[in-house]
Design a protein around this motif. Sequence first.
Motif, PDB file in Angstrom:
ATOM      1  N   SER A  42       0.812  -1.219   0.000  1.00  0.00           N
ATOM      2  CA  SER A  42       0.000   0.000   0.000  1.00  0.00           C
ATOM      3  C   SER A  42       0.846   1.269   0.000  1.00  0.00           C
ATOM      4  O   SER A  42       0.578   2.204  -0.771  1.00  0.00           O
ATOM      5  CB  SER A  42      -0.956  -0.006   1.198  1.00  0.00           C
ATOM      6  OG  SER A  42      -0.233  -0.117   2.417  1.00  0.00           O
ATOM      7  N   VAL A  43       1.884   1.313   0.833  1.00  0.00           N
ATOM      8  CA  VAL A  43       2.714   2.521   0.875  1.00  0.00           C
ATOM      9  C   VAL A  43       3.524   2.658  -0.404  1.00  0.00           C
ATOM     10  O   VAL A  43       3.678   3.761  -0.943  1.00  0.00           O
ATOM     11  CB  VAL A  43       3.631   2.514   2.108  1.00  0.00           C
ATOM     12  CG1 VAL A  43       4.562   3.716   2.096  1.00  0.00           C
ATOM     13  CG2 VAL A  43       2.806   2.531   3.385  1.00  0.00           C
ATOM     14  N   GLY A 132       9.267  -2.166   0.931  1.00  0.00           N
ATOM     15  CA  GLY A 132       8.380  -2.058   2.075  1.00  0.00           C
ATOM     16  C   GLY A 132       8.829  -3.062   3.124  1.00  0.00           C
ATOM     17  O   GLY A 132       9.860  -3.727   2.984  1.00  0.00           O
ATOM     18  N   MET A 133       8.056  -3.177   4.172  1.00  0.00           N
ATOM     19  CA  MET A 133       8.358  -4.164   5.210  1.00  0.00           C
ATOM     20  C   MET A 133       7.056  -4.632   5.837  1.00  0.00           C
ATOM     21  O   MET A 133       6.170  -3.819   6.113  1.00  0.00           O
ATOM     22  CB  MET A 133       9.277  -3.580   6.280  1.00  0.00           C
ATOM     23  CG  MET A 133       9.707  -4.600   7.322  1.00  0.00           C
ATOM     24  SD  MET A 133      10.941  -3.952   8.478  1.00  0.00           S
ATOM     25  CE  MET A 133       9.973  -2.739   9.359  1.00  0.00           C
ATOM     26  N   GLY A 134       6.928  -5.935   6.043  1.00  0.00           N
ATOM     27  CA  GLY A 134       5.730  -6.474   6.648  1.00  0.00           C
ATOM     28  C   GLY A 134       5.800  -6.486   8.164  1.00  0.00           C
ATOM     29  O   GLY A 134       6.864  -6.276   8.755  1.00  0.00           O
ATOM     30  N   PRO A 135       4.685  -6.751   8.820  1.00  0.00           N
ATOM     31  CA  PRO A 135       4.669  -6.848  10.283  1.00  0.00           C
ATOM     32  C   PRO A 135       5.558  -7.967  10.820  1.00  0.00           C
ATOM     33  O   PRO A 135       5.902  -7.969  12.004  1.00  0.00           O
ATOM     34  CB  PRO A 135       3.199  -7.118  10.610  1.00  0.00           C
ATOM     35  CG  PRO A 135       2.436  -6.621   9.428  1.00  0.00           C
ATOM     36  CD  PRO A 135       3.334  -6.873   8.251  1.00  0.00           C
ATOM     37  N   ASP A 136       5.939  -8.908   9.939  1.00  0.00           N
ATOM     38  CA  ASP A 136       6.854  -9.988  10.318  1.00  0.00           C
ATOM     39  C   ASP A 136       8.296  -9.660   9.957  1.00  0.00           C
ATOM     40  O   ASP A 136       9.169 -10.536  10.013  1.00  0.00           O
ATOM     41  CB  ASP A 136       6.438 -11.297   9.641  1.00  0.00           C
ATOM     42  CG  ASP A 136       6.397 -11.178   8.118  1.00  0.00           C
ATOM     43  OD1 ASP A 136       6.647 -10.063   7.590  1.00  0.00           O
ATOM     44  OD2 ASP A 136       6.120 -12.192   7.445  1.00  0.00           O
ATOM     45  N   ILE A 186      10.602   1.801   3.266  1.00  0.00           N
ATOM     46  CA  ILE A 186       9.539   2.773   3.507  1.00  0.00           C
ATOM     47  C   ILE A 186       8.430   2.069   4.272  1.00  0.00           C
ATOM     48  O   ILE A 186       7.802   1.141   3.764  1.00  0.00           O
ATOM     49  CB  ILE A 186       9.009   3.333   2.178  1.00  0.00           C
ATOM     50  CG1 ILE A 186      10.182   3.885   1.346  1.00  0.00           C
ATOM     51  CG2 ILE A 186       7.973   4.416   2.415  1.00  0.00           C
ATOM     52  CD1 ILE A 186       9.869   4.062  -0.103  1.00  0.00           C
ATOM     53  N   VAL A 187       8.196   2.504   5.521  1.00  0.00           N
ATOM     54  CA  VAL A 187       7.362   1.727   6.433  1.00  0.00           C
ATOM     55  C   VAL A 187       6.401   2.647   7.182  1.00  0.00           C
ATOM     56  O   VAL A 187       6.814   3.657   7.754  1.00  0.00           O
ATOM     57  CB  VAL A 187       8.235   0.968   7.457  1.00  0.00           C
ATOM     58  CG1 VAL A 187       7.392   0.003   8.269  1.00  0.00           C
ATOM     59  CG2 VAL A 187       9.374   0.213   6.765  1.00  0.00           C
ATOM     60  N   LEU A 217      26.016   2.319  -1.145  1.00  0.00           N
ATOM     61  CA  LEU A 217      26.337   3.708  -0.852  1.00  0.00           C
ATOM     62  C   LEU A 217      25.465   4.312   0.236  1.00  0.00           C
ATOM     63  O   LEU A 217      25.914   5.227   0.945  1.00  0.00           O
ATOM     64  CB  LEU A 217      26.179   4.562  -2.118  1.00  0.00           C
ATOM     65  CG  LEU A 217      27.019   4.164  -3.330  1.00  0.00           C
ATOM     66  CD1 LEU A 217      26.714   5.095  -4.503  1.00  0.00           C
ATOM     67  CD2 LEU A 217      28.505   4.189  -2.995  1.00  0.00           C
ATOM     68  N   GLU A 218      24.230   3.816   0.359  1.00  0.00           N
ATOM     69  CA  GLU A 218      23.275   4.464   1.258  1.00  0.00           C
ATOM     70  C   GLU A 218      22.182   3.483   1.638  1.00  0.00           C
ATOM     71  O   GLU A 218      21.694   2.724   0.803  1.00  0.00           O
ATOM     72  CB  GLU A 218      22.665   5.675   0.541  1.00  0.00           C
ATOM     73  CG  GLU A 218      21.563   6.398   1.296  1.00  0.00           C
ATOM     74  CD  GLU A 218      20.981   7.529   0.476  1.00  0.00           C
ATOM     75  OE1 GLU A 218      21.363   8.690   0.728  1.00  0.00           O
ATOM     76  OE2 GLU A 218      20.156   7.259  -0.426  1.00  0.00           O
ATOM     77  N   THR A 219      21.818   3.504   2.914  1.00  0.00           N
ATOM     78  CA  THR A 219      20.684   2.725   3.395  1.00  0.00           C
ATOM     79  C   THR A 219      19.858   3.626   4.300  1.00  0.00           C
ATOM     80  O   THR A 219      20.379   4.190   5.270  1.00  0.00           O
ATOM     81  CB  THR A 219      21.136   1.491   4.200  1.00  0.00           C
ATOM     82  OG1 THR A 219      22.127   0.788   3.455  1.00  0.00           O
ATOM     83  CG2 THR A 219      19.964   0.574   4.503  1.00  0.00           C
ATOM     84  N   ILE A 220      18.571   3.792   3.961  1.00  0.00           N
ATOM     85  CA  ILE A 220      17.700   4.661   4.744  1.00  0.00           C
ATOM     86  C   ILE A 220      16.432   3.913   5.093  1.00  0.00           C
ATOM     87  O   ILE A 220      15.821   3.267   4.237  1.00  0.00           O
ATOM     88  CB  ILE A 220      17.321   5.953   3.979  1.00  0.00           C
ATOM     89  CG1 ILE A 220      18.557   6.686   3.468  1.00  0.00           C
ATOM     90  CG2 ILE A 220      16.501   6.881   4.873  1.00  0.00           C
ATOM     91  CD1 ILE A 220      18.234   7.944   2.672  1.00  0.00           C
ATOM     92  N   MET A 221      16.024   3.997   6.344  1.00  0.00           N
ATOM     93  CA  MET A 221      14.717   3.517   6.774  1.00  0.00           C
ATOM     94  C   MET A 221      13.844   4.746   6.998  1.00  0.00           C
ATOM     95  O   MET A 221      14.123   5.576   7.873  1.00  0.00           O
ATOM     96  CB  MET A 221      14.824   2.682   8.048  1.00  0.00           C
ATOM     97  CG  MET A 221      13.499   2.116   8.533  1.00  0.00           C
ATOM     98  SD  MET A 221      13.665   1.048  10.001  1.00  0.00           S
ATOM     99  CE  MET A 221      14.165  -0.495   9.242  1.00  0.00           C
TER     100      MET A 221
END
Length: 236
Positions: A42-43, A132-136, A186-187, A217-221
């Motif tokens: 969804s996001v 994205g990332m799931g609840p698990d 993106i969460v 080079l880059e990791t962003i949450m």
Amino acid sequence: MTVIVHADRAALVAQTADRLVALLAELVAAQGRATIAVTGGSVGIELLAELADREVDWQRVVVTWSDERYVAAESPDRNARQAREALLDAVPIPAANVRELPADDGTPLAEAATAGTALLRELGTIDLTLLGMGPDAHIASLFPGLPGVHEPGVAVIGVTDSPKPPPARLSFTVDAINASDRVWLIVAGADKAEAVRLARSGAAAETAPAGTAAGRLETIMLLDAEAAALLEEDGR
């Protein structure tokens, strides 16, 4: 990994779109094109829709997907179909620049994964992989406790037993994700807060695949406040 917390979901989507538009312009200016792997969910689809009215040199952007549901090309479950409806059909991106992972046309999943790996090798370095990332704490279609989180030398794997329908999927491996120059997770949502905490805790890949994501080079949450609720201030 840099953690950026936005006030709410709307701010997360809008400001991540700003960040992405700026990056695409920078990449096109520096190297003549930008290659990104987008995501569903969804996001992820809201982010793509947010880009539809933005100023982007789509002629020089190449798009693929970090995972895909292995269903027929016309299925509404396809991440690619949802992305086309949200963004790609509304912008002047050349058809040759939209590089979908295979759809289910009767080809065995393992062969489709091999074709997906060949596609990814052909594209070369991915400038940005969006996840994205799931609840698990899953990313792409890499789920906790299932085989395939680590598949050295393989870029795209077939997943046969996804706990979320549909069960058959294609997914970037951890190695493919981490071969990208940049990775953005993106969460949004309170239901992801525990997964965010787990991913930031150093948990094993088999427990929290999201914790393994790392661009060269880059990791962003990028989080909304609800998803960040369990993070300690000094851990952000």
